[in-house]
Motif scaffolding. Structure first.
Motif, PDB file in Angstrom:
ATOM      1  N   LEU A 167      84.761 -51.286   9.663  1.00  0.00           N
ATOM      2  CA  LEU A 167      84.106 -52.584   9.799  1.00  0.00           C
ATOM      3  C   LEU A 167      84.117 -53.347   8.470  1.00  0.00           C
ATOM      4  CD1 LEU A 167      81.079 -51.476  11.997  1.00  0.00           C
ATOM      5  CD2 LEU A 167      82.955 -52.966  12.718  1.00  0.00           C
ATOM      6  N   TYR A 168      83.921 -52.615   7.376  1.00  0.00           N
ATOM      7  CA  TYR A 168      83.933 -53.233   6.047  1.00  0.00           C
ATOM      8  C   TYR A 168      85.325 -53.785   5.745  1.00  0.00           C
ATOM      9  CZ  TYR A 168      81.741 -53.708   1.399  1.00  0.00           C
ATOM     10  OH  TYR A 168      81.169 -54.188   0.251  1.00  0.00           O
TER      11      TYR A 168
ATOM     12  N   THR B 268      81.704 -59.354  11.747  1.00  0.00           N
ATOM     13  CA  THR B 268      82.016 -58.127  11.009  1.00  0.00           C
ATOM     14  C   THR B 268      80.953 -57.832   9.955  1.00  0.00           C
ATOM     15  OG1 THR B 268      83.496 -59.413   9.550  1.00  0.00           O
ATOM     16  CG2 THR B 268      84.502 -58.219  11.389  1.00  0.00           C
TER      17      THR B 268
ATOM     18  N   LEU C 239      77.897 -56.315  11.851  1.00  0.00           N
ATOM     19  CA  LEU C 239      78.167 -54.947  12.271  1.00  0.00           C
ATOM     20  C   LEU C 239      78.264 -53.995  11.078  1.00  0.00           C
ATOM     21  CD1 LEU C 239      80.804 -55.587  15.090  1.00  0.00           C
ATOM     22  CD2 LEU C 239      78.410 -54.893  15.363  1.00  0.00           C
ATOM     23  N   THR C 240      78.839 -54.485   9.984  1.00  0.00           N
ATOM     24  CA  THR C 240      78.957 -53.649   8.785  1.00  0.00           C
ATOM     25  C   THR C 240      77.590 -53.274   8.239  1.00  0.00           C
ATOM     26  OG1 THR C 240      81.082 -54.649   8.190  1.00  0.00           O
ATOM     27  CG2 THR C 240      79.911 -53.494   6.455  1.00  0.00           C
TER      28      THR C 240
ATOM     29  N   TRP D  98      75.942 -50.624  10.386  1.00  0.00           N
ATOM     30  CA  TRP D  98      76.483 -49.280  10.223  1.00  0.00           C
ATOM     31  C   TRP D  98      76.177 -48.705   8.845  1.00  0.00           C
ATOM     32  CZ3 TRP D  98      78.595 -45.850  13.648  1.00  0.00           C
ATOM     33  CH2 TRP D  98      78.741 -46.333  14.947  1.00  0.00           C
TER      34      TRP D  98
ATOM     35  N   MET E   9      83.622 -45.383  10.579  1.00  0.00           N
ATOM     36  CA  MET E   9      83.396 -46.634  11.306  1.00  0.00           C
ATOM     37  C   MET E   9      82.857 -47.706  10.367  1.00  0.00           C
ATOM     38  SD  MET E   9      83.548 -48.500  13.941  1.00  0.00           S
ATOM     39  CE  MET E   9      83.981 -47.355  15.242  1.00  0.00           C
ATOM     40  N   THR E  10      81.973 -47.308   9.463  1.00  0.00           N
ATOM     41  CA  THR E  10      81.464 -48.250   8.461  1.00  0.00           C
ATOM     42  C   THR E  10      82.601 -48.799   7.614  1.00  0.00           C
ATOM     43  OG1 THR E  10      79.387 -47.003   8.361  1.00  0.00           O
ATOM     44  CG2 THR E  10      79.798 -48.562   6.587  1.00  0.00           C
TER      45      THR E  10
ATOM     46  N   GLY F  84      87.435 -54.818   8.021  1.00  0.00           N
ATOM     47  CA  GLY F  84      87.539 -56.028   8.842  1.00  0.00           C
ATOM     48  C   GLY F  84      86.868 -57.212   8.187  1.00  0.00           C
TER      49      GLY F  84
END
Length: 237
Positions: free
Chosen positions: A14-15, A66, A69-70, A73, A10-11, A17
């Motif tokens: 997001l990265y 993003t 969120l990154t 995470w 997931m990290t 993105g």
């Protein structure tokens, strides 16, 4: 799937993105709208390509989302491996997100001024874009700073290749220096670009590793299956 692998992937997602929105917003759309040294052309571009200009604002907002969120995470992934460095990733990354948020507000203002002129609209719009660009320029300080603790987390945890950790640290230092060189020696753009290369290599390596591998097997062997991260004992020596 192990919880640590889920967190890592997931990290990475997001990265990725963050990388895509950054490339589209700053590297693709902005150059099509901003004409350096020609305020009239910049104003005309905003008026003639209103949808593109608004998309540019939206993409900068997506960069902020993003990024936030990154960093959250990354903190979740590394918080038990190196709490201080994980906090550094979060703190430095969020400051960088605030810088981009400020840039987005300036771009949104530029669109408003272009469509509903105030005074010398061309001059105002040009200044707004210049300030926005310089926010990105000075924001390179915190962009570099967030890569350094990221590299430390890689080295401390042993969950990823050690060369990746060193490249991230070196890339962070290089990006940090690029901000100073860019303003102290404005004609040395080639040096500025060269200083950011290690950071780019490290980032895409990190994204790929998180998405494809996640973490090394030994980290999973020492992490409880329901835990989001492994304990510091998982370090590879």
């Amino acid at each position: 799937m192990h919880a640590l692998i889920r967190t890592a992937r997931m990290t990475g997602l997001l990265y990725l993105g963050l990388a895509v929105t950054g490339a589209l917003g700053f590297l693709l759309i902005r150059p099509r709208l901003f004409a350096a040294g020609d305020p009239g052309a910049t104003l005309a571009h905003l008026v003639d390509h209103e949808s593109l200009a608004r998309a540019g604002v939206a993409l900068e907002l997506l960069i902020v989302v993003t990024k936030a969120l990154t960093v959250a995470w990354f903190y979740r992934l590394f918080r038990t491996a190196h709490p201080l460095a994980a906090s550094g990733i979060a703190a430095f990354g969020l400051v960088n997100a605030v810088v981009v948020l400020s840039s987005a507000a300036l771009l949104a203002t530029a669109v408003q001024v272009a469509l509903a002129p105030i005074g010398d609209a061309a001059a105002v719009v040009q200044v707004l874009y210049l300030v926005s660009g310089n926010l990105w320029g000075v924001g390179a300080v915190f962009f570099g700073l967030w890569l350094i603790p990221m590299g430390l987390c890689v080295l401390r945890s042993g969950w990823m290749p050690r060369p990746l950790g060193w490249i991230l640290i070196g890339g962070g230092i290089g990006y940090l220096l690029s901000a100073f060189v860019g303003y102290l020696v404005p004609d040395a753009q080639g040096i500025v670009d060269a200083l950011t290369v290690p950071a780019t290599v490290g980032e895409f390596w990190m994204i790929g590793y998180l998405l494809i591998r996640g973490v090394r097997r030994h980290a999973l062997d020492q992490a409880p299956s329901g835990a989001p991260t492994a304990a510091p004992a998982a370090r590879r020596r």
